[in-house]
Design a protein around this motif. Structure first.
Motif, PDB file in Angstrom:
ATOM      1  N   UNK A  50       0.853  -1.179   0.000  1.00 18.03           N
ATOM      2  CA  UNK A  50       0.000   0.000   0.000  1.00 18.03           C
ATOM      3  C   UNK A  50       0.895   1.238   0.000  1.00 18.03           C
ATOM      4  N   UNK A  51       0.412   2.316  -0.615  1.00 20.06           N
ATOM      5  CA  UNK A  51       1.201   3.547  -0.696  1.00 20.06           C
ATOM      6  C   UNK A  51       0.374   4.727  -0.202  1.00 20.06           C
ATOM      7  N   UNK A  52       0.924   5.440   0.767  1.00 21.52           N
ATOM      8  CA  UNK A  52       0.305   6.666   1.276  1.00 21.52           C
ATOM      9  C   UNK A  52       1.253   7.824   0.986  1.00 21.52           C
ATOM     10  N   UNK A  53       0.813   8.755   0.171  1.00 25.21           N
ATOM     11  CA  UNK A  53       1.622   9.896  -0.232  1.00 25.21           C
ATOM     12  C   UNK A  53       1.186  11.117   0.577  1.00 25.21           C
ATOM     13  N   UNK A  54       2.121  11.745   1.275  1.00 23.46           N
ATOM     14  CA  UNK A  54       1.797  12.941   2.067  1.00 23.46           C
ATOM     15  C   UNK A  54       2.463  14.166   1.454  1.00 23.46           C
ATOM     16  N   UNK A  55       1.794  15.289   1.537  1.00 25.74           N
ATOM     17  CA  UNK A  55       2.419  16.532   1.119  1.00 25.74           C
ATOM     18  C   UNK A  55       2.001  17.646   2.044  1.00 25.74           C
ATOM     19  N   UNK A  56       2.985  18.411   2.518  1.00 25.35           N
ATOM     20  CA  UNK A  56       2.697  19.554   3.387  1.00 25.35           C
ATOM     21  C   UNK A  56       2.381  20.794   2.571  1.00 25.35           C
ATOM     22  N   UNK A  57       2.595  20.707   1.255  1.00 26.32           N
ATOM     23  CA  UNK A  57       2.262  21.820   0.373  1.00 26.32           C
ATOM     24  C   UNK A  57       0.873  21.570  -0.197  1.00 26.32           C
ATOM     25  N   UNK A  58      -0.135  22.315   0.231  1.00 30.55           N
ATOM     26  CA  UNK A  58      -1.474  22.106  -0.338  1.00 30.55           C
ATOM     27  C   UNK A  58      -1.434  22.197  -1.853  1.00 30.55           C
ATOM     28  N   UNK A  59      -2.144  21.307  -2.502  1.00 32.12           N
ATOM     29  CA  UNK A  59      -2.060  21.203  -3.958  1.00 32.12           C
ATOM     30  C   UNK A  59      -3.376  21.655  -4.585  1.00 32.12           C
ATOM     31  N   UNK A  60      -3.334  22.647  -5.463  1.00 36.43           N
ATOM     32  CA  UNK A  60      -4.556  23.059  -6.165  1.00 36.43           C
ATOM     33  C   UNK A  60      -5.160  21.887  -6.936  1.00 36.43           C
ATOM     34  N   UNK A  61      -6.467  21.945  -7.133  1.00 43.19           N
ATOM     35  CA  UNK A  61      -7.190  20.826  -7.749  1.00 43.19           C
ATOM     36  C   UNK A  61      -6.628  20.442  -9.111  1.00 43.19           C
ATOM     37  N   UNK A  62      -6.245  21.432  -9.913  1.00 49.26           N
ATOM     38  CA  UNK A  62      -5.751  21.114 -11.259  1.00 49.26           C
ATOM     39  C   UNK A  62      -4.481  20.266 -11.208  1.00 49.26           C
ATOM     40  N   UNK A  63      -3.589  20.581 -10.267  1.00 46.63           N
ATOM     41  CA  UNK A  63      -2.374  19.774 -10.147  1.00 46.63           C
ATOM     42  C   UNK A  63      -2.685  18.407  -9.565  1.00 46.63           C
ATOM     43  N   UNK A  64      -3.617  18.352  -8.632  1.00 52.21           N
ATOM     44  CA  UNK A  64      -3.992  17.062  -8.048  1.00 52.21           C
ATOM     45  C   UNK A  64      -4.571  16.147  -9.118  1.00 52.21           C
ATOM     46  N   UNK A  65      -5.259  16.726 -10.102  1.00 54.11           N
ATOM     47  CA  UNK A  65      -5.876  15.928 -11.172  1.00 54.11           C
ATOM     48  C   UNK A  65      -4.862  15.446 -12.195  1.00 54.11           C
TER      49      UNK A  65
END
Length: 817
Positions: free
Chosen positions: A476-491
């Motif tokens: 299983x893979x859990x990816x964390x980021x402390x930099x909030x990501x705008x929806x377009x980049x998340x997509x």
């Protein structure tokens, strides 16, 4: 016969030698060349008179050369040219313009583009500094100039980034050359389609579609074979034109096409090409998601022992968001397919504690967990936090304490070998480290969960290598980021992952008071720091560089090209303006080249004398200066990226124990540092930092009960973009709101500070500008993959999947990860 797949060397006016250079720029086929789109347009059908122009704007001017002169000034040669329209004239200047002295002839027509400035010497007159120019065909033109004169004047003219780079013939591969080559390609492609479809008629090959859509009834001759890439039914339903119709309309717009639509890339031709690019990206990501669900993973159980283990590390008052997100993660881990989940949260929202609880689920099922961080200081911070969190915790399954191992590159070989041995023999439940975890020498006994922190700093391939450490089943893979990501980049960047968001801060976190000031009021700031230390608090002082005035520290994330905005006289501005047409990539090279010129010991030019650059204060210099000056008597510490991992760990430990009152540092403390007693964050030269970094730095305070402060101190002139960043920091502490502004300012490629290896590079689309098209493409891709459309033939469906297979790696640079 010319086809889209034809190697570019067979195109008229290209040839073998030029094709070799074009290949270095990713242009290998006719299709690649057609997708080298204009970056702006000039209306040479209805050009504006000089009298209608306004100072301070980027303007196009067509006029007659009235005179030229090469002047030799004290600092550099200066080429001047006067261009006129009737009684109105405009003066153009090129610094170091010796190469232009034989370029122009009096009476010649020329098209200019550049920033229009009011003349200082003559009221009502204008000048252009370092404009780009194009010589227009004269009335007596012969040969090719006469043949292609209709491409240069009397129409809307496309302007391109040069494909020649710095080669000997680089200047020849500019807009004029590209227009002629591309026009010839369209003519040959049209002739080829006419031969293949005699009934269509030569004039009907590129029909004019006023509404931009493929019409009902018979398909366009281009909706077949390699010419078309989207099903005809989809084009008709979405009112989009066929591909080659769109390409020709973008390269050679018809008279009457609104200039505002062309410049905003909102014509039907642009929309069709943007949609196509997004559609194939989202279709590939949808396919990855579906294939992932078919893979064999570990179905973890959550029995009483697992619940007991989680309760032992739960914070006293977990937020509703933390509970919700943990529930989503555990639900995924129960499935027999491998989890692929993105965990987002603002600074201090409690992501790490949730990740540790997920780790315990895997460990209590008899599996190992690996946690990878991008820097040694962050990996060490996670290691120390994990040991502290699990210090008094006993595994309900084994009855012994949890075993945590640290593996980083700076460990000596003996300690590395010992750590690798514990991981291999299964004597480590939780392995925390940096890139060292993905080395070939590292083998896990039974890897069940991979946690990747600050994912944006890793390439996709690195995540992939860690995922493949265990050959039996996919972890299983859990990816964390402390930099909030705008929806377009998340997509796009994380389009293959399910997303969880912790949108609530833990109780007790007080809002941080954010203020901005200038270096003129530094004495007041230092007095405030003294008062806070006197109250028993601690403070951070952050500087943009380690020592001297060099911007070369690897941990920096400077706002792009701020030094050029902050004080460029005519000469520097000229080079900056000239770089506009080169696009972002080439503009960067121009800036570096200009900087290199200045480093060769020449005397400062006019611009540098009038607008000297503000000297950057550095961490080491200010540590020494403050220790002997304004902060004398306080206990000062110093930390930066060039210190060894051991030295950094010792310094942070002393700061945590309260043995250091004020920690002077670079952005090495940006993430992972947690000292609840620290209540003041001072960021010097705040105008030089990106929004994401300032937000992360601010998040280092406000972790205790005391009221906390973030002071943004600026030095020198502040650019318009920097003003927007500073105002946003003062206005809000919402990381997602700041991330949207950061994305808008810096663009997707530089959003994370360094170009992300997993972020696709688009030829047409723009993630900021084209968000609505991305949403539409995502929905259409999901629909196409989910259920066959009866209006789409089996041949068209197979063609779409085949194109996806061919283009996935080459175009988007994405791999199975």
């Amino acid at each position: 016969m010319l086809e889209l797949s034809t190697p570019v060397k067979f195109v008229r006016r290209v040839g073998e030698r030029v094709a070799v250079e074009l290949a270095k720029r990713g242009v290998e086929t006719v299709e690649d060349l057609l997708y080298h789109l204009p970056f702006r347009y000039e209306d040479r059908l209805n050009p504006l008179p000089i009298s209608a122009l306004k100072a301070g704007t980027m303007s196009s001017v067509i006029g007659e050369v009235r005179g030229t002169a090469l002047l030799h000034t004290r600092n550099m040669p200066l080429f001047e040219m006067t261009v006129g329209q009737g009684l109105s004239t405009i003066k153009c200047m090129w610094f170091r313009g010796t190469y232009l002295k034989d370029k122009f002839q009096v009476g010649q027509m020329v098209a200019l583009y550049g920033k229009l400035e009011a003349s200082r010497s003559t009221a009502g007159k204008f000048k252009m500094i370092q404009p780009q120019f194009e010589l227009l065909p004269m009335g007596m033109a012969t040969g090719e100039d006469a043949e292609f004169s209709m491409l240069e004047v009397g129409r809307i003219v496309p302007v391109y980034e040069s494909l020649g780079g710095t080669t000997a013939w680089g200047a020849k591969l500019g807009s004029k050359w590209l227009r002629r080559v591309l026009w010839s390609i369209f003519e040959e492609l049209a002739a080829g389609v006419s031969l293949a479809n005699p009934s269509s008629g030569a004039n009907s090959v590129l029909p004019t579609l006023r509404d931009g859509a493929v019409k009902d009834g018979a398909p366009s001759p281009f909706v077949a074979g390699e010419q078309e890439t989207l099903p005809h039914a989809m084009l008709r339903r979405l009112k989009l034109p066929a591909r080659l119709e769109a390409l020709k309309a973008v390269h050679f717009p018809e008279a009457g096409t609104p200039m505002v639509d062309l410049m905003a890339a909102t014509t039907s031709g642009h929309r069709r090409l943007i949609f196509e690019e997004f559609f194939y990206l989202e279709l590939g990501l949808e396919l990855k998601r579906r294939r992932m669900r078919e893979r064999a993973g570990t179905a973890f159980v959550t029995n009483e022992k697992v619940r007991e283990a989680i309760k032992q590390v739960l914070p006293f008052h977990p937020t509703k968001a933390q509970k919700r997100v943990l529930g989503e993660i555990v639900a995924d881990m129960r499935e027999s397919r491998p989890m692929r989940r993105l965990l987002q949260g603002d600074v201090g929202s409690g992501k790490t504690i949730v990740a540790m609880q997920a780790a315990l689920v895997a460990i209590e099922n008899g599996y190992q967990t690996a946690m990878m961080a991008p820097t040694e200081i962050l990996a060490t911070q996670h290691y120390l936090s994990a040991r502290k969190l699990l210090a008094d915790v006993v595994s309900p399954r084994t009855g012994r304490p949890y075993r945590v191992t640290l593996l980083t590159g700076s460990l000596d070989e003996t300690r590395k070998r010992e750590a690798r041995g514990r991981i291999y023999r299964g004597e480590s439940d939780l392995a925390i480290g940096t890139h060292a975890l993905i080395e070939d020498k590292v083998d896990f006994a039974n890897l069940g969960l991979v946690i990747v922190d600050e994912q944006h700093r890793f390439g996709v391939q690195q995540r992939f290598r860690l995922m493949k450490k265990d050959d039996a089943l996919d972890p299983d893979v859990l990816v964390m980021t402390a930099t909030p990501i705008p929806r377009t980049l998340a997509m796009t960047l994380y389009g293959d992952l399910d997303a969880s968001v912790i949108d609530e801060l833990p109780p007790g976190r007080t809002p941080i008071v954010t203020r901005r000031t200038t270096e003129e009021r530094a004495a007041d700031v230092w007095e405030f720091v003294r008062k806070q230390v006197g109250l028993g608090r601690q403070a951070y002082l952050v500087y943009p560089v380690i020592e001297g005035a060099k911007d070369d520290q690897p941990e920096l994330d400077f706002a792009q090209d701020e030094d050029r905005e902050q004080g460029s006289g005519d000469g520097d501005q000229a080079e900056a303006e000239a770089s506009v047409r080169l696009g972002e990539k080439t503009a960067g090279k121009v800036a570096k080249k200009a900087a290199a010129k200045g480093a060769k010991g020449r005397k400062p030019g006019k611009a540098e004398e009038l607008f000297p650059k503000a000297k950057l204060r550095s961490a080491t210099e200010m540590h020494d200066a403050l220790k002997m000056g304004e902060l004398a008597g306080l206990r000062l510490g110093l930390m930066h990226g060039r210190m060894s991992a051991d030295d950094k760990e010792v310094t942070m430990a002393r700061f945590k124990r309260g043995e250091i009152d004020v920690l002077i540092a670079t952005t090495v403390i940006e993430v992972g540092v947690d000292v609840p007693n620290a209540s003041v964050m001072v960021i010097e030269h705040a105008e030089r930092f990106g929004l994401a970094q300032m937000h992360q730095l601010r998040g280092r305070v406000g972790r205790g009960a005391a009221k906390s402060y973030c002071i943004l101190m600026t030095g020198g002139k502040v650019s318009e973009q920097a003003e927007a960043r500073l105002e946003a920091m003062v206005r809000t502490q919402n990381g997602f709101e700041l991330a949207e502004l950061d994305l808008t300012q810096r663009g997707p490629g530089e959003f994370f500070g360094t170009r992300q290896a997993g972020l696709p590079e688009f030829r047409v689309a723009n993630l900021i500008r084209d968000r609505a098209m991305l949403e539409m493409a995502k929905a259409e891709a999901a629909r196409f993959a989910r259920e066959p459309d009866p209006a789409v033939s089996r041949m068209e469906m197979d063609a779409v999947w085949e194109r996806l297979k061919q283009q996935w790696q080459r175009r988007y640079g994405l791999m199975e990860a």
